[in-house]
Design a protein around this motif. Sequence first.
Motif, PDB file in Angstrom:
ATOM      1  N   ALA A  95       0.830  -1.202   0.000  1.00  0.00           N
ATOM      2  CA  ALA A  95       0.000   0.000   0.000  1.00  0.00           C
ATOM      3  C   ALA A  95       0.866   1.255   0.000  1.00  0.00           C
ATOM      4  O   ALA A  95       0.575   2.223  -0.714  1.00  0.00           O
ATOM      5  CB  ALA A  95      -0.937  -0.014   1.211  1.00  0.00           C
ATOM      6  N   GLU A  96       1.939   1.235   0.776  1.00  0.00           N
ATOM      7  CA  GLU A  96       2.839   2.388   0.825  1.00  0.00           C
ATOM      8  C   GLU A  96       3.534   2.598  -0.516  1.00  0.00           C
ATOM      9  O   GLU A  96       3.706   3.735  -0.974  1.00  0.00           O
ATOM     10  CB  GLU A  96       3.859   2.190   1.945  1.00  0.00           C
ATOM     11  CG  GLU A  96       4.881   3.303   2.087  1.00  0.00           C
ATOM     12  CD  GLU A  96       4.279   4.676   2.390  1.00  0.00           C
ATOM     13  OE1 GLU A  96       5.005   5.679   2.225  1.00  0.00           O
ATOM     14  OE2 GLU A  96       3.094   4.754   2.784  1.00  0.00           O
ATOM     15  N   GLU A  97       3.915   1.520  -1.155  1.00  0.00           N
ATOM     16  CA  GLU A  97       4.540   1.598  -2.473  1.00  0.00           C
ATOM     17  C   GLU A  97       3.587   2.236  -3.489  1.00  0.00           C
ATOM     18  O   GLU A  97       3.969   3.115  -4.264  1.00  0.00           O
ATOM     19  CB  GLU A  97       4.902   0.171  -2.914  1.00  0.00           C
ATOM     20  CG  GLU A  97       5.557   0.042  -4.258  1.00  0.00           C
ATOM     21  CD  GLU A  97       5.740  -1.432  -4.627  1.00  0.00           C
ATOM     22  OE1 GLU A  97       5.289  -1.830  -5.719  1.00  0.00           O
ATOM     23  OE2 GLU A  97       6.313  -2.188  -3.820  1.00  0.00           O
ATOM     24  N   VAL A  98       2.328   1.811  -3.452  1.00  0.00           N
ATOM     25  CA  VAL A  98       1.308   2.360  -4.364  1.00  0.00           C
ATOM     26  C   VAL A  98       1.022   3.817  -4.027  1.00  0.00           C
ATOM     27  O   VAL A  98       0.874   4.659  -4.911  1.00  0.00           O
ATOM     28  CB  VAL A  98       0.012   1.519  -4.296  1.00  0.00           C
ATOM     29  CG1 VAL A  98      -1.112   2.180  -5.086  1.00  0.00           C
ATOM     30  CG2 VAL A  98       0.263   0.104  -4.812  1.00  0.00           C
ATOM     31  N   ARG A  99       0.974   4.121  -2.738  1.00  0.00           N
ATOM     32  CA  ARG A  99       0.716   5.511  -2.314  1.00  0.00           C
ATOM     33  C   ARG A  99       1.789   6.446  -2.843  1.00  0.00           C
ATOM     34  O   ARG A  99       1.490   7.507  -3.389  1.00  0.00           O
ATOM     35  CB  ARG A  99       0.660   5.583  -0.783  1.00  0.00           C
ATOM     36  CG  ARG A  99       0.276   6.972  -0.239  1.00  0.00           C
ATOM     37  CD  ARG A  99       0.657   7.131   1.222  1.00  0.00           C
ATOM     38  NE  ARG A  99       2.100   7.195   1.408  1.00  0.00           N
ATOM     39  CZ  ARG A  99       2.846   8.280   1.179  1.00  0.00           C
ATOM     40  NH1 ARG A  99       2.285   9.410   0.729  1.00  0.00           N
ATOM     41  NH2 ARG A  99       4.151   8.255   1.382  1.00  0.00           N
ATOM     42  N   LYS A 100       3.044   6.076  -2.659  1.00  0.00           N
ATOM     43  CA  LYS A 100       4.147   6.935  -3.094  1.00  0.00           C
ATOM     44  C   LYS A 100       4.102   7.211  -4.589  1.00  0.00           C
ATOM     45  O   LYS A 100       4.385   8.324  -5.036  1.00  0.00           O
ATOM     46  CB  LYS A 100       5.490   6.290  -2.730  1.00  0.00           C
ATOM     47  CG  LYS A 100       5.849   6.419  -1.259  1.00  0.00           C
ATOM     48  CD  LYS A 100       7.201   5.776  -0.989  1.00  0.00           C
ATOM     49  CE  LYS A 100       7.600   5.950   0.469  1.00  0.00           C
ATOM     50  NZ  LYS A 100       8.869   5.254   0.770  1.00  0.00           N
ATOM     51  N   GLU A 101       3.725   6.198  -5.355  1.00  0.00           N
ATOM     52  CA  GLU A 101       3.727   6.341  -6.803  1.00  0.00           C
ATOM     53  C   GLU A 101       2.497   7.072  -7.333  1.00  0.00           C
ATOM     54  O   GLU A 101       2.604   7.880  -8.258  1.00  0.00           O
ATOM     55  CB  GLU A 101       3.819   4.968  -7.469  1.00  0.00           C
ATOM     56  CG  GLU A 101       3.928   5.046  -8.986  1.00  0.00           C
ATOM     57  CD  GLU A 101       4.137   3.694  -9.634  1.00  0.00           C
ATOM     58  OE1 GLU A 101       4.116   3.633 -10.882  1.00  0.00           O
ATOM     59  OE2 GLU A 101       4.326   2.690  -8.917  1.00  0.00           O
ATOM     60  N   HIS A 102       1.334   6.829  -6.735  1.00  0.00           N
ATOM     61  CA  HIS A 102       0.088   7.325  -7.334  1.00  0.00           C
ATOM     62  C   HIS A 102      -0.693   8.310  -6.466  1.00  0.00           C
ATOM     63  O   HIS A 102      -1.463   9.113  -6.994  1.00  0.00           O
ATOM     64  CB  HIS A 102      -0.837   6.145  -7.673  1.00  0.00           C
ATOM     65  CG  HIS A 102      -0.256   5.174  -8.642  1.00  0.00           C
ATOM     66  ND1 HIS A 102      -0.177   5.428  -9.994  1.00  0.00           N
ATOM     67  CD2 HIS A 102       0.295   3.945  -8.449  1.00  0.00           C
ATOM     68  CE1 HIS A 102       0.373   4.388 -10.607  1.00  0.00           C
ATOM     69  NE2 HIS A 102       0.680   3.479  -9.697  1.00  0.00           N
TER      70      HIS A 102
END
Length: 339
Positions: free
Chosen positions: A138-145
């Motif tokens: 979720a954190e990875e997706v948050r940072k990107e999008h």
Amino acid sequence: MKGVLLVNLGSPESPTAKDVKPYLDEFLMDKYVIDVPFLLRAFLVRGLILRKRPEKSAAAYAKVWWDEGSPLVVLSKRMFEKVKPLANVPMALSMRYGNPNIYSGLKELADKGVTEVLLFPLYPHHAMSSTVTVLEKAEEVRKEHFPNMKFSSIPAFYNKPDYIKNLSDSIQKHLKDYDYDHLLFSYHGLPERHIRKTDVTKSHCKIDGSCCNTPSPAHEFCYRHQCYETTKLVVKALGIPEGKYSQTFQSRLAGDKWLEPYTDVEVNKMPEKGIKNLAVVTPAFVADCLETLEEIAMEANHQFKEHGGENFLAIPCLNDDEEWCKTVGNWINDWAEKK
């Protein structure tokens, strides 16, 4: 605006080798599931496991597949639909692997104007291969999008009184008309090294007969301790006498030392100990899935009877139980009301 993302494990799109293969690739290539260096993981997964495992896994999925789709996804959606009207904030549902994925869930919330998200992994017990991988993805997706989103997460709820009551009531309901000799608590297994890796003290988790019962900061993230605690609390709530219950771990893979005792080994021994009527509950899961429907309700059932057992009851997970859905709704609203 606040919102909630419920996240469960996930499932292939269909019980075919063609769809199981990419699902297994995503799952097994997760560094929190097979926690070895990338090149070794790729060799193990793509060079060895994915050559034959998809066909075998597809056959297992086919045994439990419903007309509506994967039981895990269907039951998660049913639960979600019951919780949604009880929650005072927008909600979305995602799977860690497969669809609906975490990106789609966060986008659904973002499109509704949500900027503060409660990540709610649907796992009672903390583990690298469940809770941690959900939060990291979720954190990875948050940072990107969604860089302006803020996250918080619900802690492991293995000992929360409401959860214990829901679980105990569900077990009691299913045992009401079943004269059982023994109740087995079967939890999903983990490699022992995962327990040591999540030990924040770096010294407490010796995986012996005492560490899980000795107070320690390590318990906040110790899957093994949390499983034993759930069993202890449910046994106390139901008044089950010593000797009429036990705890095991299922779903191990070959190679590494996994948490013991093993479910399949113990189930096979039970008939010779005089246990003819067995009930099994799987509290590591809140929704029935391959591990509960095929591994326990079918395979363990068959093996138990092959070894002389007579009656076998697989107690369903909480799934979309009304009281459980109310509990989840209450937890969400408690979080939403905090300033």
